[in-house]
Design an enzyme around this catalytic site. Structure first.
Site: not given
Length: 305
Positions: A190, A86
């Site tokens: 996300h 991430s």
């Protein structure tokens, strides 16, 4: 074959930056970064409480700063591949020479602010599911309206969605899942909830001039190696609203012949996944400067090999 990886949001803990700032020159570097992005990284990394560093706009630049600082403390090293989970992808972009340190911190500051703004629109969050079969878990999450936002491998998937959807998950776990653990994040990252952040990040990225990676850069999008700086930057932008496929990243590490993996500060999460998914690969987490000697020894061992 050495892989250097950087953790994502949720890895931060109060005071974790304190011992790293005691290293020669570290406090000055962090002060310069703080001035550049308008955020007192030293304060948040040493004095702020868990709630303060849970703030997306704070946590993300703090993690990237810690990752860059701890990697630099290893000295001159050349990993064969780099990757980040991430927000750790921005840290990895610095490792690969795609972005210089200041550009990486500037981008992640804008990323954090944009994602915090997106998260404020609807109350959302994320929870890790431990155990279970992805072929069973993913459809179950989708039935509840949740997104499998992080497919981490090693028996772990992170679900993201509204607080109501996550509450329903607690009452209705997929078959085979042992435990559902809420994560220390402030939004459904996300997922489609982050779509507003993509446009803001694209504008920020347009001001940067990325270089091509100097080492193999493995992307969260599909676990593939990315050859150009322009594509790395493009993927960094789009990834905020798309699932992290860390499972595919680890498959690529294996295909590349990885024999060792070092996770920069605040290390531990990705090493834990690697221990389960990559048997035979030596792992080390840089939790504090006390871990540097062991990390340097591991690097030297692989350099000589």
């Amino acid at each position: 074959m050495l892989v250097l990886v950087a953790p994502g949001q949720g890895a931060q803990t109060p005071g974790f930056l304190t011992p790293w700032l005691e290293l020669p020159g570290a406090a000055d570097r962090v002060a310069a970064w703080s001035d550049a992005i308008g955020l007192d990284l030293a304060h948040y990394g040493t004095q702020a409480d868990a709630d303060a560093i849970r703030d997306t706009a704070v946590a993300q630049p703090l993690l990237v700063a810690a990752g860059i600082l701890s990697a630099a403390a290893l000295g001159d090293m050349s990993p064969n591949a780099v990757a980040g989970h991430s927000v750790g992808e921005i840290t990895a972009a610095s490792f690969a020479g795609v972005l210089d340190d200041t550009a990486a911190l500037t981008l992640v500051r804008k990323r954090g602010l944009a994602m915090a703004d997106a998260a404020a629109i609807t109350e959302t969050g994320m929870s890790a599911l431990l155990g279970g079969d992805p072929e069973v878990t993913v459809p179950h999450l989708e039935k509840l309206g949740l997104t499998p936002a992080n497919v981490n491998g090693a028996g772990q998937i992170v679900a993201a969605g509204t607080l109501e959807q996550l509450a329903a998950l607690n009452e209705d776990k997929p078959e085979g899942v042992r435990k559902v653990v809420p994560l220390k994040v402030a939004g459904a990252f996300h997922t489609h909830h982050m779509a507003p952040a993509v446009d803001a990040l694209a504008k920020a990225a347009a001001d940067l001039t990325p270089a091509d990676p100097k080492v193999t850069y493995v992307s969260n999008k599909d676990g593939q190696a990315v050859a150009t700086g322009a594509e790395v930057l493009e993927r960094l932008v789009g990834q905020v609203a798309n699932p992290v496929r860390w499972d595919l990243c680890m498959e690529t590490f294996q295909e590349l012949g990885a024999t060792a993996l070092i996770e920069v500060s605040p290390g531990g999460t990705l090493v834990g996944l690697a221990k389960r998914a990559l048997p035979g690969v030596k792992t080390l987490a840089l939790k504090t400067p006390d871990d540097l000697d062991a990390a340097r020894a591991l690097i030297a061992e692989h350099a000589s090999a």
